[in-house]
Design a protein around this motif. Structure first.
Motif, mmCIF file in Angstrom:
data_model
loop_
_atom_site.group_PDB
_atom_site.id
_atom_site.type_symbol
_atom_site.label_atom_id
_atom_site.label_comp_id
_atom_site.label_asym_id
_atom_site.label_seq_id
_atom_site.Cartn_x
_atom_site.Cartn_y
_atom_site.Cartn_z
ATOM 1 N N LYS A 1 41.597 49.732 35.773
ATOM 2 C CA LYS A 1 42.643 50.039 36.745
ATOM 3 C C LYS A 1 43.731 50.858 36.083
ATOM 4 O O LYS A 1 43.730 51.081 34.872
ATOM 5 N N LYS A 2 44.693 51.310 36.870
ATOM 6 C CA LYS A 2 45.910 51.909 36.351
ATOM 7 C C LYS A 2 47.076 51.011 36.749
ATOM 8 O O LYS A 2 47.300 50.783 37.944
ATOM 9 N N VAL A 3 47.776 50.493 35.758
ATOM 10 C CA VAL A 3 48.919 49.612 35.987
ATOM 11 C C VAL A 3 50.189 50.431 35.797
ATOM 12 O O VAL A 3 50.444 50.948 34.701
ATOM 13 N N PRO B 1 55.826 54.229 33.067
ATOM 14 C CA PRO B 1 54.532 54.256 32.384
ATOM 15 C C PRO B 1 53.380 53.901 33.336
ATOM 16 O O PRO B 1 53.513 53.003 34.184
ATOM 17 N N ILE B 2 52.276 54.604 33.183
ATOM 18 C CA ILE B 2 51.057 54.333 33.955
ATOM 19 C C ILE B 2 49.955 54.041 32.939
ATOM 20 O O ILE B 2 49.504 54.923 32.216
ATOM 21 N N LEU C 1 49.662 39.390 37.232
ATOM 22 C CA LEU C 1 49.010 40.357 36.348
ATOM 23 C C LEU C 1 47.725 39.799 35.757
ATOM 24 O O LEU C 1 46.769 40.553 35.532
ATOM 25 N N ASN C 2 47.660 38.496 35.503
ATOM 26 C CA ASN C 2 46.465 37.944 34.861
ATOM 27 C C ASN C 2 45.245 37.963 35.763
ATOM 28 O O ASN C 2 44.143 37.609 35.322
ATOM 29 N N GLU C 3 45.402 38.363 37.016
ATOM 30 C CA GLU C 3 44.247 38.513 37.905
ATOM 31 C C GLU C 3 43.676 39.914 37.911
ATOM 32 O O GLU C 3 42.694 40.193 38.597
ATOM 33 N N VAL D 1 47.605 49.392 40.375
ATOM 34 C CA VAL D 1 48.298 48.114 40.334
ATOM 35 C C VAL D 1 49.769 48.418 40.035
ATOM 36 O O VAL D 1 50.082 49.020 39.007
ATOM 37 N N LEU D 2 50.649 48.044 40.937
ATOM 38 C CA LEU D 2 52.070 48.312 40.763
ATOM 39 C C LEU D 2 52.734 47.061 40.188
ATOM 40 O O LEU D 2 52.762 46.004 40.828
#
Length: 280
Positions: free
Chosen positions: A201-203, A194-195, A277-279, A248-249
């Motif tokens: 951003k794209k996680v 999933p992206i 992730l919280n950043e 963001v990977l």
């Protein structure tokens, strides 16, 4: 939309198996091994809170296997699937969608549990639709000899028997407007990555396309992959796009780093930065 890290604990796997043809003298720089050549890996899942949907991506190894099975994997750590969901402010009954990147035991084992009273299998998320895709389901339920030990019937078949299993059709409109899906065939057939657009951003939930930051150089491909040369091509294309678009990977198996970025260098794609992730 809100994303929640769901830690389900750590386990150990052979370092050589995790890095394929790459020698230990190289991979141990990022992933040090113990005296048995085992490295520690996370089983980090992701919870997407979006309106009236609560989508869990993967669910770890679970607790229903016997002591002999677990003795091979040295489970450790204080985190658990249910505890992490509770810390995020929810209960298993709140999960509306159980999205499975693929059906290897360390990604889907927590989705089925045994009833404490009857010993019968039941879904750990009783109100959730469980999502796979038809091609991968066929691959998992009629496994090749190489992957047979990773596809456990007790993890998989109760999903179908419950009536709560649905398949995502790559050629049809997605049931998940929250994210796009990248399909990868090198690790196992039709693994789903999933992206997720999030805070500008794209996680990308990397599953086993990129287990850890130590796997960023292209030749660092797992021995578990069924088509390692295809993994090379898929990883190269994905990481080049990730560098261009500053993805963001989100790392499911990295024992230290929740997230990273990658960047293009003279030596190819390399690690950019690491952060929780919280950043984001």
């Amino acid at each position: 939309m809100q994303l929640h890290v769901i830690d389900t604990g750590f386990f150990k796997l052979d370092g050589g198996a995790m890095f394929g043809v790459v020698p230990k003298t190289l991979w141990q720089r990022t992933n040090p091994a113990d005296e048995n050549n085992l490295c520690t890996w996370a089983m980090r899942c992701l919870l997407i809170e979006d309106g009236d949907r609560l989508i869990l991506i993967d669910n770890g190894i679970g607790t229903k296997q016997d002591a002999k099975f677990f003795s091979h994997y040295y489970l450790h750590g204080d985190a658990s699937l249910e505890k992490s969901i509770k810390q995020a402010g929810f209960a298993p009954e709140d999960v509306t969608d159980m999205f499975l990147s693929h059906l290897h035991f360390d990604h889907c084992g927590g989705g089925v549990k045994y009833n404490a009273s009857t010993g019968a299998p039941e879904l750990a998320f009783p109100n959730a639709t469980y999502w796979s895709n038809a091609a991968h389901w066929e691959w998992a339920t009629k496994p090749n000899a190489r992957e047979k030990a990773s596809f456990l019937r007790e993890n998989i078949l109760p999903m179908q028997e419950s009536g709560q299993l649905q398949f995502i059709d790559p050629a049809a409109p997605s049931p998940f407007p929250q994210f796009d899906i990248f399909y990868a065939d090198g690790h196992t057939d039709k693994m789903m990555v999933p992206i997720i657009p999030y805070k500008g951003k794209k996680v990308a939930f990397m599953a086993d396309l990129l287990p850890s930051t130590g796997h960023i150089p292209l030749p660092y491909v797992m021995g578990y992959d069924t088509r390692p040369l295809l993994t090379l091509d898929e990883k190269a294309a994905f990481l080049e796009q990730a560098a261009r678009e500053e993805y963001v990977l989100y790392l499911e198996h990295d024992a230290v780093n929740e997230c990273c970025t990658v960047q293009q260098t003279e030596k190819g794609i390399r690690l950019g930065s690491t952060f929780p992730l919280n950043e984001v």
